[in-house]
Design a protein around this motif. Sequence first.
Motif, PDB file in Angstrom:
ATOM      1  N   THR A   1    -110.239  32.777 -57.475  1.00 30.69           N
ATOM      2  CA  THR A   1    -111.016  32.588 -58.690  1.00 30.69           C
ATOM      3  C   THR A   1    -112.222  31.719 -58.413  1.00 30.69           C
ATOM      4  OG1 THR A   1    -108.982  32.710 -59.960  1.00 30.69           O
ATOM      5  CG2 THR A   1    -110.888  31.814 -61.088  1.00 30.69           C
ATOM      6  N   SER A   2    -112.060  30.748 -57.507  1.00 36.23           N
ATOM      7  CA  SER A   2    -113.148  29.812 -57.241  1.00 36.23           C
ATOM      8  C   SER A   2    -113.244  29.482 -55.762  1.00 36.23           C
ATOM      9  CB  SER A   2    -112.918  28.525 -58.035  1.00 36.23           C
ATOM     10  OG  SER A   2    -111.692  27.929 -57.640  1.00 36.23           O
ATOM     11  N   ALA A   3    -114.465  29.133 -55.365  1.00 38.27           N
ATOM     12  CA  ALA A   3    -114.715  28.727 -53.981  1.00 38.27           C
ATOM     13  C   ALA A   3    -115.830  27.697 -53.975  1.00 38.27           C
ATOM     14  CB  ALA A   3    -115.124  29.929 -53.142  1.00 38.27           C
ATOM     15  N   ALA A   4    -115.739  26.750 -53.053  1.00 33.33           N
ATOM     16  CA  ALA A   4    -116.785  25.751 -52.870  1.00 33.33           C
ATOM     17  C   ALA A   4    -117.296  25.862 -51.442  1.00 33.33           C
ATOM     18  CB  ALA A   4    -116.242  24.355 -53.128  1.00 33.33           C
ATOM     19  N   VAL A   5    -118.606  25.870 -51.283  1.00 31.09           N
ATOM     20  CA  VAL A   5    -119.217  25.892 -49.954  1.00 31.09           C
ATOM     21  C   VAL A   5    -119.550  24.440 -49.611  1.00 31.09           C
ATOM     22  CG1 VAL A   5    -121.117  26.788 -48.549  1.00 31.09           C
ATOM     23  CG2 VAL A   5    -120.171  28.178 -50.398  1.00 31.09           C
TER      24      VAL A   5
END
Length: 104
Positions: free
Chosen positions: A82-86
């Motif tokens: 659902t979510s990802a952080a770079v």
Amino acid sequence: MKLNKGLSLLSLATRAGKTKSGNFQTEQAVKSGTAYLVIIAADASENTKKKFRNMCSFYDVPILFYADQDTLGHAMGKEFRTSAAVTDAGFAVEIKKQLTVEEE
């Protein structure tokens, strides 16, 4: 399934260990100041979208709503995300540029 350039970059960043995925890890990355870009699946729940929109606004982190959970997960070598952080500034700038161009 063919990945576009933005998702290919996300895949490369994941292999390089420069991403965090899942709501808990994404939230931790934003709050600790290590997130340079947050990507939320467009088909995530409204509650999830609101939570990350408010959090990213408060911590001044760019946020994109893109694709669906399956596509985002597939790009990261997982099932559904659902979510990802770079967590790398260079990858974040390039991924944001590519995904923004593709939406237009």
